[in-house]
Design a protein around this motif. Structure first.
Motif, PDB file in Angstrom:
ATOM      1  N   LEU A   1       0.816  -1.213   0.000  1.00 59.44           N
ATOM      2  CA  LEU A   1       0.000   0.000   0.000  1.00 59.44           C
ATOM      3  C   LEU A   1       0.853   1.268   0.000  1.00 59.44           C
ATOM      4  CD1 LEU A   1      -2.645  -1.199   2.598  1.00 59.44           C
ATOM      5  CD2 LEU A   1      -3.094  -0.752   0.186  1.00 59.44           C
ATOM      6  N   LEU A   2       1.922   1.263   0.769  1.00 57.36           N
ATOM      7  CA  LEU A   2       2.780   2.439   0.828  1.00 57.36           C
ATOM      8  C   LEU A   2       3.497   2.675  -0.497  1.00 57.36           C
ATOM      9  CD1 LEU A   2       4.280   2.001   4.416  1.00 57.36           C
ATOM     10  CD2 LEU A   2       2.658   3.762   3.679  1.00 57.36           C
ATOM     11  N   MET A   3       3.937   1.609  -1.151  1.00 59.00           N
ATOM     12  CA  MET A   3       4.595   1.768  -2.449  1.00 59.00           C
ATOM     13  C   MET A   3       3.615   2.208  -3.520  1.00 59.00           C
ATOM     14  SD  MET A   3       7.623  -1.076  -2.679  1.00 59.00           S
ATOM     15  CE  MET A   3       7.005  -2.290  -1.525  1.00 59.00           C
ATOM     16  N   TYR A   4       2.375   1.743  -3.418  1.00 53.83           N
ATOM     17  CA  TYR A   4       1.331   2.219  -4.330  1.00 53.83           C
ATOM     18  C   TYR A   4       1.176   3.731  -4.196  1.00 53.83           C
ATOM     19  CZ  TYR A   4      -3.347   3.095  -6.177  1.00 53.83           C
ATOM     20  OH  TYR A   4      -4.408   3.623  -6.866  1.00 53.83           O
ATOM     21  N   GLU A   5       1.085   4.211  -2.948  1.00 50.67           N
ATOM     22  CA  GLU A   5       0.932   5.645  -2.728  1.00 50.67           C
ATOM     23  C   GLU A   5       2.168   6.414  -3.193  1.00 50.67           C
ATOM     24  OE1 GLU A   5      -1.666   7.262  -1.753  1.00 50.67           O
ATOM     25  OE2 GLU A   5      -2.963   5.653  -1.057  1.00 50.67           O
ATOM     26  N   ALA A   6       3.339   5.857  -2.934  1.00 52.74           N
ATOM     27  CA  ALA A   6       4.581   6.560  -3.255  1.00 52.74           C
ATOM     28  C   ALA A   6       4.851   6.617  -4.755  1.00 52.74           C
ATOM     29  CB  ALA A   6       5.752   5.879  -2.542  1.00 52.74           C
ATOM     30  N   SER A   7       4.252   5.721  -5.512  1.00 58.64           N
ATOM     31  CA  SER A   7       4.525   5.663  -6.951  1.00 58.64           C
ATOM     32  C   SER A   7       3.642   6.596  -7.770  1.00 58.64           C
ATOM     33  CB  SER A   7       4.369   4.221  -7.458  1.00 58.64           C
ATOM     34  OG  SER A   7       3.044   3.747  -7.262  1.00 58.64           O
ATOM     35  N   ARG A   8       2.698   7.287  -7.136  1.00 60.02           N
ATOM     36  CA  ARG A   8       1.849   8.234  -7.863  1.00 60.02           C
ATOM     37  C   ARG A   8       2.718   9.302  -8.530  1.00 60.02           C
ATOM     38  NH1 ARG A   8      -3.644   8.357  -6.173  1.00 60.02           N
ATOM     39  NH2 ARG A   8      -4.059   7.025  -4.371  1.00 60.02           N
ATOM     40  N   ASP A   9       2.441   9.564  -9.824  1.00 64.70           N
ATOM     41  CA  ASP A   9       3.124  10.637 -10.559  1.00 64.70           C
ATOM     42  C   ASP A   9       4.644  10.493 -10.538  1.00 64.70           C
ATOM     43  OD1 ASP A   9       0.584  11.877 -10.984  1.00 64.70           O
ATOM     44  OD2 ASP A   9       0.716  12.767  -8.983  1.00 64.70           O
ATOM     45  N   TRP A  10       5.136   9.284 -10.376  1.00 68.28           N
ATOM     46  CA  TRP A  10       6.586   9.090 -10.252  1.00 68.28           C
ATOM     47  C   TRP A  10       7.130   8.071 -11.242  1.00 68.28           C
ATOM     48  CZ3 TRP A  10      10.269   5.989  -6.978  1.00 68.28           C
ATOM     49  CH2 TRP A  10      11.453   6.686  -6.700  1.00 68.28           C
ATOM     50  N   LEU A  11       6.250   7.269 -11.848  1.00 63.11           N
ATOM     51  CA  LEU A  11       6.688   6.192 -12.722  1.00 63.11           C
ATOM     52  C   LEU A  11       6.748   6.657 -14.175  1.00 63.11           C
ATOM     53  CD1 LEU A  11       4.613   3.237 -11.220  1.00 63.11           C
ATOM     54  CD2 LEU A  11       6.958   3.897 -10.690  1.00 63.11           C
ATOM     55  N   PRO A  12       7.775   6.230 -14.916  1.00 60.44           N
ATOM     56  CA  PRO A  12       7.867   6.585 -16.334  1.00 60.44           C
ATOM     57  C   PRO A  12       6.816   5.823 -17.148  1.00 60.44           C
ATOM     58  CG  PRO A  12       9.586   5.022 -15.763  1.00 60.44           C
ATOM     59  CD  PRO A  12       8.896   5.372 -14.477  1.00 60.44           C
ATOM     60  N   THR A  13       6.191   6.488 -18.080  1.00 66.26           N
ATOM     61  CA  THR A  13       5.138   5.861 -18.885  1.00 66.26           C
ATOM     62  C   THR A  13       5.380   6.060 -20.376  1.00 66.26           C
ATOM     63  OG1 THR A  13       3.734   7.832 -18.791  1.00 66.26           O
ATOM     64  CG2 THR A  13       3.412   6.169 -17.063  1.00 66.26           C
ATOM     65  N   VAL A  14       4.742   5.215 -21.168  1.00 70.31           N
ATOM     66  CA  VAL A  14       4.726   5.360 -22.621  1.00 70.31           C
ATOM     67  C   VAL A  14       3.273   5.340 -23.075  1.00 70.31           C
ATOM     68  CG1 VAL A  14       6.999   4.350 -23.049  1.00 70.31           C
ATOM     69  CG2 VAL A  14       5.018   2.855 -22.878  1.00 70.31           C
ATOM     70  N   THR A  15       2.965   6.106 -24.104  1.00 67.28           N
ATOM     71  CA  THR A  15       1.595   6.179 -24.617  1.00 67.28           C
ATOM     72  C   THR A  15       1.535   5.671 -26.049  1.00 67.28           C
ATOM     73  OG1 THR A  15       1.951   8.455 -25.370  1.00 67.28           O
ATOM     74  CG2 THR A  15       1.053   8.157 -23.156  1.00 67.28           C
ATOM     75  N   GLY A  16       0.340   5.343 -26.481  1.00 67.06           N
ATOM     76  CA  GLY A  16       0.147   4.859 -27.847  1.00 67.06           C
ATOM     77  C   GLY A  16      -1.298   4.469 -28.078  1.00 67.06           C
ATOM     78  N   GLU A  17      -1.526   3.660 -29.085  1.00 67.91           N
ATOM     79  CA  GLU A  17      -2.866   3.166 -29.400  1.00 67.91           C
ATOM     80  C   GLU A  17      -2.828   1.662 -29.565  1.00 67.91           C
ATOM     81  OE1 GLU A  17      -4.180   5.207 -32.903  1.00 67.91           O
ATOM     82  OE2 GLU A  17      -4.944   6.933 -31.754  1.00 67.91           O
TER      83      GLU A  17
ATOM     84  N   SER B   1      -6.723   4.780 -27.010  1.00 64.92           N
ATOM     85  CA  SER B   1      -5.478   5.393 -26.544  1.00 64.92           C
ATOM     86  C   SER B   1      -5.109   4.769 -25.206  1.00 64.92           C
ATOM     87  CB  SER B   1      -5.662   6.910 -26.379  1.00 64.92           C
ATOM     88  OG  SER B   1      -5.960   7.505 -27.627  1.00 64.92           O
ATOM     89  N   VAL B   2      -3.828   4.445 -25.032  1.00 63.50           N
ATOM     90  CA  VAL B   2      -3.397   3.723 -23.835  1.00 63.50           C
ATOM     91  C   VAL B   2      -2.133   4.346 -23.270  1.00 63.50           C
ATOM     92  CG1 VAL B   2      -4.449   1.535 -24.512  1.00 63.50           C
ATOM     93  CG2 VAL B   2      -2.106   2.065 -25.227  1.00 63.50           C
ATOM     94  N   GLU B   3      -1.881   4.028 -22.013  1.00 58.84           N
ATOM     95  CA  GLU B   3      -0.660   4.462 -21.337  1.00 58.84           C
ATOM     96  C   GLU B   3      -0.159   3.320 -20.464  1.00 58.84           C
ATOM     97  OE1 GLU B   3       0.960   8.236 -18.645  1.00 58.84           O
ATOM     98  OE2 GLU B   3      -1.156   8.077 -19.192  1.00 58.84           O
ATOM     99  N   PHE B   4       1.082   2.910 -20.682  1.00 60.78           N
ATOM    100  CA  PHE B   4       1.696   1.817 -19.943  1.00 60.78           C
ATOM    101  C   PHE B   4       2.886   2.324 -19.143  1.00 60.78           C
ATOM    102  CE2 PHE B   4      -0.121  -0.476 -23.619  1.00 60.78           C
ATOM    103  CZ  PHE B   4      -0.818  -1.489 -22.975  1.00 60.78           C
ATOM    104  N   ILE B   5       3.202   1.611 -18.053  1.00 63.23           N
ATOM    105  CA  ILE B   5       4.468   1.843 -17.368  1.00 63.23           C
ATOM    106  C   ILE B   5       5.595   1.403 -18.299  1.00 63.23           C
ATOM    107  CG2 ILE B   5       5.872   1.272 -15.351  1.00 63.23           C
ATOM    108  CD1 ILE B   5       3.340   2.888 -14.758  1.00 63.23           C
ATOM    109  N   ASP B   6       6.593   2.240 -18.442  1.00 64.38           N
ATOM    110  CA  ASP B   6       7.703   1.950 -19.358  1.00 64.38           C
ATOM    111  C   ASP B   6       8.603   0.870 -18.762  1.00 64.38           C
ATOM    112  OD1 ASP B   6       9.793   1.933 -21.137  1.00 64.38           O
ATOM    113  OD2 ASP B   6       9.987   4.118 -21.243  1.00 64.38           O
TER     114      ASP B   6
END
Length: 279
Positions: A105-121, A130-135
């Motif tokens: 739970l704490l890592m879930y909270e800490a990872s908000r707005d912190w993980l690199p992502t990639v977007t696409g379709e 349109s989708v967004e994945f953790i890189d």
């Protein structure tokens, strides 16, 4: 009576009201306590964020990016698992599971707005979306401080799609309370832009966590690239972290008021390593 101010900011679920300054005071040489008047604040609680700033008492100002922030997420499940850990009757397997669930739970909270992502379709069964994945090319590093850190970090891979784990063994001299490194599996140099969760269940005197973060800095990680995950924190550790690591973020299940002369958090949960593994 000795008195000092703790230079960090606390974020939790509450109103936008500023709390009075936090003070750590000692009534004797064996016990350090954190105290501040809270009754008025507690009556005004509602969802939001509150900033605790030890230098301000009457007006709210923007929190400096160089100020250490301490987050105590208000989720009821976090409170539940902390309560399970508190209970001296909790058997070893349930204690270890509670530690793992709290860490998740704490890592879930800490990872908000912190993980690199990639977007696409992608093609869904009903059309293009349109989708967004953790890189996955930029895995988050997990650094559990042995041995109790293993239990708190156990479920990291269940919430973070791509992780690498680097074990760090730090003991504590029972007489001097100073940290001793007995295992270091950190890479010679972390890749540029790495994100690191440092997992240490008990932030008591601060010696162990400070030594761990200093090692990470030697291996190429700066303060804003790492976040600390803990089950319970106490004022002496938070004071040291705020002085040495400006900009650091700490996520903890609860902040306890005291540390005794043996470096044990009061009321705390006891020895997290012994209670997790029964030895």
């Amino acid at each position: 009576m000795a008195c000092c101010r703790i230079n960090f900011s606390l974020r939790c679920s509450s109103s936008d009201t500023l709390l009075p300054p936090l003070k750590a005071n000692t009534k004797n040489n064996n016990l350090l306590k954190l105290s501040f008047p809270t009754s008025r604040w507690l009556r005004r609680r509602r969802m939001g964020f509150v900033t605790v700033n030890s230098h301000m008492a009457t007006e709210e100002k923007p929190v400096s990016e160089d100020r250490m922030l301490v987050f105590v997420p208000p989720h009821p499940l976090i409170k539940h698992w902390v309560s399970v850990l508190r209970n001296e009757q909790t058997p070893c397997p349930i204690f270890r599971n509670a530690m793992a669930e709290l860490g998740r739970l704490l890592m879930y909270e800490a990872s908000r707005d912190w993980l690199p992502t990639v977007t696409g379709e992608i093609q869904s069964p009903m059309g293009i979306a349109s989708v967004e994945f953790i890189d996955p090319r930029e895995p988050v590093a997990i650094v559990p401080i042995l041995r109790a850190g293993l239990a708190l970090a156990e479920h990291a891979s269940s919430i973070l799609p791509a992780t690498k784990t680097y074990h760090l063994g730090l003991g504590r001299d029972e007489k001097t309370l100073l940290p001793i490194v007995y295992l270091n599996k950190l890479p010679e140099k972390f890749p540029q832009g790495s994100r690191v969760f440092v997992v240490d269940p008990m932030l008591a005197t601060g010696g162990t966590i400070v030594a761990a973060l200093e090692l990470l800095k030697e291996h190429g990680i700066d303060n804003k690239q790492m976040k600390v995950i803990s089950a319970v924190a106490a004022p002496p550790a938070l004071q040291k972290l705020s002085e040495k690591f400006p900009g650091l973020h700490v996520y903890t299940g609860i902040i306890d008021p005291a540390v005794n002369d043996k470096g044990i958090i009061i009321p705390g949960v006891g020895d997290a390593g012994n209670r997790s593994y029964g030895t």
